[in-house]
Write a protein that holds these residues in place. Structure first.
Motif, PDB file in Angstrom:
ATOM      1  N   PHE A 553       0.025 -35.672 -20.341  1.00 10.99           N
ATOM      2  CA  PHE A 553      -0.270 -35.128 -18.794  1.00 10.99           C
ATOM      3  C   PHE A 553      -1.498 -35.764 -18.095  1.00 10.99           C
ATOM      4  N   ASP A 554      -1.333 -36.291 -17.115  1.00  5.61           N
ATOM      5  CA  ASP A 554      -2.733 -36.834 -16.389  1.00  5.61           C
ATOM      6  C   ASP A 554      -2.593 -36.470 -14.925  1.00  5.61           C
ATOM      7  N   ARG A 555      -3.155 -37.112 -13.869  1.00  6.02           N
ATOM      8  CA  ARG A 555      -3.326 -36.768 -12.361  1.00  6.02           C
ATOM      9  C   ARG A 555      -1.842 -36.888 -11.932  1.00  6.02           C
ATOM     10  N   LYS A 556      -0.935 -37.448 -12.359  1.00  2.03           N
ATOM     11  CA  LYS A 556       0.307 -37.452 -11.640  1.00  2.03           C
ATOM     12  C   LYS A 556       0.947 -35.999 -11.524  1.00  2.03           C
ATOM     13  N   LEU A 585      -8.593 -33.217  -4.715  1.00  2.00           N
ATOM     14  CA  LEU A 585      -8.643 -33.823  -6.093  1.00  2.00           C
ATOM     15  C   LEU A 585      -9.550 -34.805  -6.121  1.00  2.00           C
ATOM     16  N   ASP A 586      -9.817 -35.670  -5.357  1.00  3.05           N
ATOM     17  CA  ASP A 586     -10.819 -36.703  -5.278  1.00  3.05           C
ATOM     18  C   ASP A 586     -12.278 -36.084  -5.421  1.00  3.05           C
ATOM     19  N   SER A 587     -12.315 -35.168  -4.697  1.00  2.00           N
ATOM     20  CA  SER A 587     -13.661 -34.672  -4.450  1.00  2.00           C
ATOM     21  C   SER A 587     -14.036 -33.774  -5.962  1.00  2.00           C
ATOM     22  N   TYR A 588     -13.078 -32.969  -6.419  1.00  2.00           N
ATOM     23  CA  TYR A 588     -13.225 -32.246  -7.525  1.00  2.00           C
ATOM     24  C   TYR A 588     -13.401 -33.255  -8.788  1.00  2.00           C
ATOM     25  N   PHE A 589     -12.345 -34.374  -9.016  1.00  4.39           N
ATOM     26  CA  PHE A 589     -12.383 -35.260 -10.064  1.00  4.39           C
ATOM     27  C   PHE A 589     -13.873 -35.854 -10.121  1.00  4.39           C
ATOM     28  N   TRP A 594     -14.423 -37.333 -13.730  1.00  7.10           N
ATOM     29  CA  TRP A 594     -13.346 -37.957 -14.192  1.00  7.10           C
ATOM     30  C   TRP A 594     -12.737 -39.056 -13.545  1.00  7.10           C
ATOM     31  N   ASP A 595     -12.047 -39.946 -13.850  1.00 14.12           N
ATOM     32  CA  ASP A 595     -11.430 -41.177 -13.519  1.00 14.12           C
ATOM     33  C   ASP A 595     -10.614 -40.832 -12.236  1.00 14.12           C
ATOM     34  N   LEU A 596     -10.777 -41.341 -11.024  1.00 13.07           N
ATOM     35  CA  LEU A 596      -9.770 -40.922 -10.112  1.00 13.07           C
ATOM     36  C   LEU A 596      -8.645 -41.470 -10.047  1.00 13.07           C
ATOM     37  N   GLN A 597      -8.079 -42.311 -10.950  1.00 11.86           N
ATOM     38  CA  GLN A 597      -6.918 -42.917 -10.852  1.00 11.86           C
ATOM     39  C   GLN A 597      -6.013 -41.967 -11.812  1.00 11.86           C
ATOM     40  N   PRO A 603     -14.592 -42.241 -20.667  1.00 14.46           N
ATOM     41  CA  PRO A 603     -15.167 -42.345 -22.071  1.00 14.46           C
ATOM     42  C   PRO A 603     -16.751 -42.022 -21.998  1.00 14.46           C
ATOM     43  N   GLU A 604     -17.591 -42.548 -20.642  1.00 17.72           N
ATOM     44  CA  GLU A 604     -18.800 -41.940 -20.742  1.00 17.72           C
ATOM     45  C   GLU A 604     -19.143 -40.545 -20.737  1.00 17.72           C
ATOM     46  N   LYS A 605     -18.206 -39.927 -19.909  1.00 17.01           N
ATOM     47  CA  LYS A 605     -18.376 -38.461 -19.984  1.00 17.01           C
ATOM     48  C   LYS A 605     -18.000 -37.836 -21.017  1.00 17.01           C
TER      49      LYS A 605
END
Length: 617
Positions: A553-556, A585-589, A594-597, A603-605
């Motif tokens: 699972f991911d953003r899709k 979602l962009d605002s939340y991510f 989290w990566d917007l794509q 990895p940094e997070k």
């Protein structure tokens, strides 16, 4: 701080006591946090949720069973058969208190028994016992028979009903007969393991490091809880049905399968005044809960007279009421009581029936397919009948027992348009057109459509603020962007699941994060700051996100039904609104790091949270 795990392999008939690494306790606190960390190690990504190899982990928190307010929560972590994501479900009552008094913080169950069994736990004496005569019994029958058979005072039981035995995708595990581990199909997982019940009798005292200071802090927390007006004046005297009026007025009440956001015809019929006048109602509290929002009800008259049990809660009034245009309170209560006794999640069951009614109206389901049951809007008697058919997978109930996503896929055509779910989990009864924060939560929550991780409507629709979390200032319930505030509120909500306390103590920001941190510090004998607690919660949120990534699972997959994205609300405060989900979602991510794509933690997070071990996966 030491925590203990009971390990049960049903296939091998093995029972062990295993330690929980102290570093896990430091990093994940307990409850859902430690359970999620263990799930990462044990899960089998290629296996379905009902595969015997998948673990089922019951978890109490470090405050469970203590003098801390509302400390009666237990969580269970599993792979959801409904969504294929991580499954997490919480229940109240006394089960977590019994776990801890028996000396166990986690109960991990793997494998599958070759015949129906129940797990008997009497402190450190643990046995796998035959449950052949219990298989097929309802939840209430199972509890009554076991308590009579064992003859022990203070026994707590978690069991499944016929729905779990028959593999209904939204089957619950029930405790105290009507407290539900409801969301995601935990009952089906337990049924697939041939495990009918877990019975616990605990006699030990639950330790805290500084008992007197802890007692005083708990009393102060209780005062903090009752200083909040909603808790004191509505939730305590009237229970969760007190939500109904406000949610209807705010235009976030799902009506006619989410085609509308208000239900004027229900005013005076489903509101808490009618609830407490038409039914016999008693207050029923979970362990050490002064709110006592639970209700035990009995139907006084009509065709369902004499039926009694726990609830219904607000979610049930909406699930079996407004979503279906049913205003017959007695029918709603009857459907609720039967759902609990059969072991069905009332939220999913109500949404399944709302979808089915729309299918029936459109001719996707025909009278021949429903075998004469008229699935017409407002037909309360049909609702009660369908609850039975779903639980036993009889006739059309077999199709609906798969949940709306799979049922729609089987029906094909336009069926999917009425199937209101996220990731396969049916929508709870909390609207999004006039609460854009709730839209984000529904779309992104780890277990699928969710209204409690966090209950974002408290902030943007109801207008609560919290300086302790830094949530202050103007927040527009119709604005799609500006969702930074979900992050700290989500962390507080997750913290309650890790501690083993009820979210309702903090759902309206009554008990603060700093107060929970103080209670944990006194329980452990180690200083835990508010920042420490919220960081641990952030760590768990990110870990669960990565568990789902490992499961594909991911953003899709962070989306909502088309009805919210392209059909403007026709009524209520959100009239004319749709959800601009990309913007939200962009605002939340961005706030989450989290990566917007991909919508996944960078990895940094992950490195900043000490989650480097997940990066390789």
């Amino acid at each position: 701080m030491n925590q203990s795990m009971l390990w049960v392999d049903l296939s091998k008939q093995e029972i062990q006591s295993r330690p929980i690494p102290i570093e896990w306790v430091n990093d994940y606190v307990g409850g859902e946090g430690v359970a999620a960390r263990l799930f990462w190690d044990l899960m089998v990504p290629e296996a379905e949720g009902t595969d015997p190899r998948q673990p089922m982990i019951f978890a109490a928190g470090p405050l469970s069973g203590t003098l801390a307010p509302c400390s009666g929560r237990t969580c269970v972590v599993f792979r959801s058969p409904a969504t294929r994501t991580i499954g997490v479900s919480n229940a109240g009552g006394d089960f977590s208190m019994a776990m801890r008094r028996a000396g166990w913080d986690l109960i991990t169950i793997v494998g599958k028994a070759d015949h129906p069994v129940y797990l008997f736990i009497d402190d450190d004496r643990v046995e796998i016992r035959d449950a052949g005569d219990l298989w097929g019994k309802t939840v209430s029958q199972t509890e009554d028979l076991l308590k009579e058979r064992l003859g022990l005072n203070g026994v707590e039981i978690a069991s499944i009903g016929p729905a779990g035995e028959h593999g209904v995708m939204f089957a619950s595990i029930m405790t105290d007969k009507y407290r539900a581990f409801g969301r995601g199909g935990a009952g089906a997982v337990m049924g697939a393991k041939n495990l009918k019940a877990i019975v616990i009798h605990g006699t030990h005292k639950i330790p805290v490091a500084d008992p007197e200071a802890f007692k005083q802090a708990a009393l102060a927390a209780r005062e903090e809880l009752f200083s909040e007006a909603f808790v004191r004046d509505e939730l305590h005297p009237y229970g969760t049905p007190s939500f109904y009026d406000a949610i209807n007025a705010l235009g976030i009440l799902p009506t006619k399968n989410w085609q509308y956001t208000t239900f004027p015809d229900s005013v005076g019929k489903l509101t808490y005044q009618a609830y407490h006048e038409q039914l016999e109602v008693k207050s029923k509290a979970c362990f050490n809960c002064a709110i006592a929002c639970g209700r035990y009800t009995r139907i006084k008259e009509g065709p369902f007279a004499g039926m009694e049990g726990g609830g219904p809660e607000y979610e049930t009034l909406a699930a079996f009421g407004s979503k279906l245009l049913v205003t017959d309170l007695n029918a709603i209560v009857a459907a609720n009581h039967l759902s609990n006794d059969f072991g069905l999640d009332v939220i999913s069951t109500g949404q399944v029936l709302a979808t089915a009614m729309e299918w029936y109206e459109k001719g996707i389901l025909t009278p021949a397919m429903t075998e004469g049951v008229k699935l017409e809007w407002g037909n309360g008697e049909a609702v009660v009948e369908m609850v039975k058919r779903i639980a036993y997978r009889q006739g059309i109930g077999d199709l609906l027992a798969q949940g709306v996503k799979r049922a729609a896929e089987q029906l094909g055509g336009e069926a999917a348009e009425a199937a209101m779910h996220v990731k396969g989990l049916e929508m709870p009864s909390d609207g999004v057109h006039a609460s854009k924060g709730e839209a984000v939560v529904h779309a992104t929550a780890a277990r699928g459509a969710d209204h409690l991780r966090p209950y974002a409507s408290a902030i943007d629709a109801f207008g609560y603020r919290d300086e302790d979390l830094g949530i202050v200032g103007e927040i527009d319930y119709l604005e799609d962007g500006n969702k930074w505030w979900i992050k700290p509120f989500q962390e507080l909500s997750m913290a309650t699941n890790m501690l083993g306390v009820c979210l309702f103590a903090s759902i309206t920001l009554a008990i603060k994060a700093s107060t929970w941190a103080k209670l944990l510090s006194l329980a452990w004998g180690k200083e835990v700051s508010k920042s420490d607690l919220l960081l641990a919660a952030e760590r768990v949120i990110n870990l669960e996100r990565m568990i789902n990534a490992r499961l594909g699972f991911d953003r899709k997959d962070d989306t909502l039904p088309k009805r919210f994205l392209s059909e403007p609300a026709p009524d209520g405060r959100g009239a004319g609104q749709v959800v601009d989900l990309k913007k939200a979602l962009d605002s939340y991510f961005e706030a989450m790091g989290w990566d917007l794509q991909t919508g996944l933690p960078t990895p940094e997070k992950l490195h900043s949270l000490g989650l480097d071990f997940v990066i390789a996966h």
